[in-house]
Write a protein that holds these residues in place. Structure first.
Motif, short mmCIF file in Angstrom:
data_model
loop_
_atom_site.label_atom_id
_atom_site.label_comp_id
_atom_site.label_asym_id
_atom_site.label_seq_id
_atom_site.Cartn_x
_atom_site.Cartn_y
_atom_site.Cartn_z
N UNK A 1 0.84 -1.08 0.04
CA UNK A 1 0.09 0.05 -0.10
C UNK A 1 0.86 1.22 -0.03
N UNK A 2 0.84 2.17 -0.71
CA UNK A 2 1.39 3.38 -1.03
C UNK A 2 0.70 4.31 0.16
N UNK A 3 1.80 5.01 1.06
CA UNK A 3 1.29 5.77 1.94
C UNK A 3 1.91 6.87 1.84
N UNK A 4 1.32 8.30 1.87
CA UNK A 4 1.84 9.46 1.93
C UNK A 4 2.06 9.97 3.26
N UNK A 5 3.09 10.80 3.80
CA UNK A 5 3.42 11.14 4.86
C UNK A 5 3.49 12.66 5.05
N UNK A 6 3.06 13.22 6.15
CA UNK A 6 2.96 14.65 6.54
C UNK A 6 4.56 15.10 6.47
N UNK A 7 4.70 16.24 5.96
CA UNK A 7 5.95 16.93 6.03
C UNK A 7 6.43 17.82 6.75
N UNK A 8 5.50 18.17 7.63
CA UNK A 8 5.79 19.39 8.82
C UNK A 8 6.81 19.47 9.55
N UNK A 9 7.82 20.45 9.42
CA UNK A 9 8.79 20.73 10.32
C UNK A 9 8.25 21.41 11.48
N UNK A 10 7.77 20.71 12.45
CA UNK A 10 6.95 21.29 13.86
C UNK A 10 7.96 22.03 14.67
N UNK A 11 9.10 21.77 14.71
CA UNK A 11 9.93 22.48 15.54
C UNK A 11 11.55 22.13 15.11
N UNK A 12 12.31 22.99 15.94
CA UNK A 12 13.79 22.66 15.36
C UNK A 12 14.22 21.05 15.89
N UNK A 13 13.39 20.47 16.65
CA UNK A 13 13.82 19.25 17.23
C UNK A 13 12.73 18.28 16.38
N UNK A 14 12.10 18.26 15.78
CA UNK A 14 10.98 17.56 15.17
C UNK A 14 10.79 17.83 13.83
N UNK A 15 11.26 16.86 12.69
CA UNK A 15 11.04 17.15 11.28
C UNK A 15 10.09 15.89 10.79
N UNK A 16 8.92 16.15 10.32
CA UNK A 16 8.22 14.66 9.95
C UNK A 16 8.82 14.15 8.77
N UNK A 17 9.44 14.94 7.91
CA UNK A 17 10.10 14.54 6.84
C UNK A 17 11.02 13.38 6.99
N UNK A 18 11.64 13.13 8.10
CA UNK A 18 12.58 12.26 8.48
C UNK A 18 11.72 10.94 8.53
N UNK A 19 10.64 10.81 9.31
CA UNK A 19 9.82 9.71 9.15
C UNK A 19 9.22 9.30 7.94
N UNK A 20 8.90 10.31 6.94
CA UNK A 20 8.67 9.86 5.71
C UNK A 20 9.79 9.19 4.97
N UNK A 21 11.07 9.53 5.11
CA UNK A 21 12.54 8.90 4.57
C UNK A 21 12.34 7.44 4.91
N UNK A 22 12.42 7.50 6.46
CA UNK A 22 12.67 6.11 7.11
C UNK A 22 11.47 5.09 6.68
N UNK A 23 10.44 5.54 6.40
CA UNK A 23 9.21 4.58 6.02
C UNK A 23 9.27 4.58 4.51
N UNK A 24 10.16 4.97 3.56
CA UNK A 24 10.16 5.03 2.28
C UNK A 24 8.85 5.44 1.60
N UNK A 25 7.97 6.45 2.28
CA UNK A 25 6.75 6.80 1.55
C UNK A 25 6.76 8.19 0.94
N UNK A 26 5.47 8.22 0.35
CA UNK A 26 5.38 9.47 -0.38
C UNK A 26 5.14 10.70 0.50
N UNK A 27 5.49 12.04 -0.18
CA UNK A 27 5.54 13.17 0.65
C UNK A 27 4.02 13.78 0.26
N UNK A 28 3.35 14.69 1.21
CA UNK A 28 2.47 15.73 1.02
C UNK A 28 3.21 17.01 0.67
N UNK A 29 2.95 17.53 -0.86
CA UNK A 29 3.50 18.62 -1.02
C UNK A 29 2.61 19.87 -0.41
N UNK A 30 1.34 19.78 -0.46
CA UNK A 30 0.32 20.33 0.10
C UNK A 30 -0.84 19.64 0.65
#
Length: 631
Positions: free
Chosen positions: A522-551
């Motif tokens: 199943x293809x899963x898109x991931x949130x790309x929010x950088x919610x703080x200097x200590x938490x960037x959801x992009x890193x979870x998207x990469x680890x999970x080999x997922x698709x990104x939310x652009x908007x």
């Protein structure tokens, strides 16, 4: 004490306490000493030992051996209720797997609401190496020493919902572990308890009635492992679903629908057209009426697609909300025609054509569960009906007062509505049938269209399969075991903390249990929010080999993890660059199995995922960095 033994597994039943101990490879797994097998009924709580007659006997099958326990007549306050049930505990000779079965025999006198059996394990050591695995959304690992108290999971941990993507849980202690697989998940779930700082975690099963009765045998299977971790448990489950015909990979799905390959590597764009919040809706804002109504034209959305193309977005999927005349979350299942204020059918077709001219994919949001009373075809005879004859209703969403459409009716509406879209010349690459894979299956006691929860899942899959037969890629809100054969992609499959306000304490360590089983399905898109200097959801998207939310425009701001949409739309060029990185990886590994996920023992802030094509993704959460290599 009754005992059964086969292979390297021993099982003991304490005939007085009605508790069980399992042994394998030197590891002992015993039910909690204070655990009491029990049923919660309308007439009160009954312990199994309250039965007037209890008997135990050993028995053999052609494949193993077991213990049958019979419970007859449940006594409370001097009154005996003629309720009877059995439990079977058996061990398979070939596999060494231990099965626990609860079987209703005579359902008279009591109205069972929940059964708590089999029992939860003793798991009391204050050690980091003792941890529990829960399938709440993408996955959660809870060490016994974790400092945050575990909350009740969403949907009360019911399997088949966002609270239970997969129907299992597991525990590991000093390298020995077990996985408990629910083989009859339709009316079952799990509960878990972990106080702040532990020093224990308890997890067990609950069972509930179907159509007002327990009705059928409930089965749970335990497999005991040596020298294992969470990866091994996930691979046991992957083999199990493969054996059951539930593992359907994207490679297989692409054979029938080649556009699956086109979706891999897309940036996801989620935009709306019309918002209209009914005055009776709980979301209606009387003090800010401008928030209740909004229209963006189809033509404007088309111009935005051309702008993204000029900015260099190569592959994109546009998911369009609120395209119907009534507005988002209104008047379902009678959603067409296209919104006239936004340009009607003609401009909606022009938008679809523009999306395709850009080389992008186009899909629409639709709904076949929420049954709005202002829908022209609304008829409460087709709404889900409970055993007592009542019809559940609420007015939570924008469309106001609603019931739930019996899923037996859903395939007919799907065919009707998507046939009309086709007749209007609107070519759809994808379609999103909301809430099907997030919310529990419904039951309906109307004799004209009687439906169990298991039936409901089959009708939902029928809707997905119809779309696929029309060349339209199927999607829904989240992911789930039962939908894997018929679902191509989803809205998201996040970790549970991503749907909490940024900065909320995590209930455990996020680990991709679902992706270790189903990443290539199943293809899963991931949130790309950088919610703080200590938490960037992009890193979870990469680890999970997922698709990104652009908007990801929020249909309901502040709900479903939509906290930072305006902030993240501020710098579109930077966002595109970030998405290009994630899209490039996703295009490469979308159809690859996630073989393993590691948490560095020396530096637990470093996580690594390993894919079957040799790709390795390493993330350092403390430094907020990543590295992608090929082994």
């Amino acid at each position: 004490m009754k005992k059964i033994e086969t292979k390297n597994v021993k099982v003991y039943l304490d005939e007085t306490a009605l508790t069980v101990t399992m042994e394998s490879g030197g590891a002992v797994w015993a039910w909690r000493r204070d655990y009491v097998p029990r049923m919660i009924c309308r007439e009160g709580e009954f312990c199994f030992r309250d039965a007037v007659q209890i008997s135990h006997e050993e028995y053999a099958t052609g494949t193993g051996a077991g213990i049958r326990s019979c419970f007859s007549g449940m006594k409370k306050d001097g009154v005996v209720f003629p309720y009877e049930f059995e439990t079977l505990i058996r061990v398979e000779e070939t596999t060494g797997e231990v099965y626990f079965e609860w079987i209703p025999v005579r359902e008279e006198g009591l109205h069972v609401q929940r059964v708590f059996w089999p029992g939860e394990m003793e798991f009391e050591e204050a050690k980091d190496g003792w941890y529990t695995l829960l399938n709440c959304r993408q996955g959660l690992l809870v060490p016994n020493t974790w400092p945050v108290e575990l909350r009740t999971p969403v949907f009360d941990g019911q399997f088949g919902t966002a609270g239970g993507y997969m129907s299992w849980f597991g525990q590991v202690k000093d390298g020995a572990g077990y996985i408990a697989i629910c083989e009859t998940p339709w009316n079952m779930g799990y509960f878990a308890e972990h106080p702040a700082n532990g020093p224990y975690t308890h997890v067990g099963f609950w069972q509930e009635p179907s159509m007002g009765k327990m009705d059928y045998r409930r089965t749970v299977k335990y497999k005991l492992l040596e020298n294992c971790d969470y990866n091994d448990l996930c691979k046991v489950y992957r083999k199990y679903v493969d054996e059951r015909g539930m593992l359907r990979t994207l490679e297989e799905k692409a054979v029938k629908n080649r556009s699956v390959n086109d979706l891999a590597g897309c940036a996801f764009v989620h935009l709306g057209v019309k918002t209209h919040v009914q005055p009776e809706s709980e979301l209606y804002d009387p003090e800010n009426p401008e928030k209740n109504n909004r229209v963006v034209t189809f033509r404007q959305r088309g111009e935005e697609m051309r702008a993204l193309q000029r900015l260099g977005v190569r592959k994109l999927y546009l998911h369009l909300d609120g395209w119907g005349e009534a507005g988002y979350d209104n008047r379902h299942p009678d959603y067409p025609p296209a919104c006239k204020e936004a340009g009607g059918w003609e401009e909606m077709k022009a938008l679809a054509d523009t999306v395709h001219a850009c080389g992008y994919l186009f899909g629409v949001h639709d709904q076949y569960r929420d049954y709005y009373q202002n829908a022209p075809s609304f008829d409460e005879n087709f709404a889900c009906r409970l055993p007592d004859g009542t019809i559940p209703r609420h007015r939570r969403w924008a469309g106001g007062s609603q019931a739930y459409l019996c899923a037996t009716q859903a395939p007919g509406y799907v065919k009707r509505n998507f046939s009309e879209l086709k007749e209007m010349g609107i070519k759809l690459d994808c379609a999103y049938l909301d809430v099907f894979t997030c919310n529990e299956g419904d039951e309906c006691c109307n004799p004209e269209h009687r439906m169990t929860r298991r039936d409901c899942y089959e009708f939902r899959n029928w809707c997905f399969d119809y779309l696929l037969s029309e060349g339209i890629l199927s999607s829904s809100e989240e992911v789930n075991d039962w939908s894997v054969p018929s679902l191509v992609f989803c809205h998201y499959a996040p970790y549970d903390f991503m749907l909490e306000a940024p900065g909320s304490p995590k209930q455990g360590i996020p680990v991709p249990l679902y992706n270790l089983v189903y990443h290539d399905c199943v293809i899963q898109p991931w949130m790309m929010d950088k919610v703080s200097e200590e938490e960037d959801y992009m890193l979870y998207a990469l680890l999970n080999g997922g698709a990104p939310y652009l908007i990801r425009e929020a249909a309901y701001p502040g709900i479903d993890g939509a906290f930072l949409a305006e902030k993240n739309a501020a710098d579109i060029k930077e966002t595109i660059q970030r998405c290009n990185t994630v899209s490039g990886l996703h295009e490469k590994v979308a159809k690859c199995e996630m073989l393993r996920y590691e948490i560095d023992k020396e530096n637990p802030g470093i996580h690594r995922s390993f894919f079957s094509d040799g790709t390795v993704v390493e993330v350092d959460f403390r430094k907020q960095t990543y590295n992608i290599t090929n082994a």
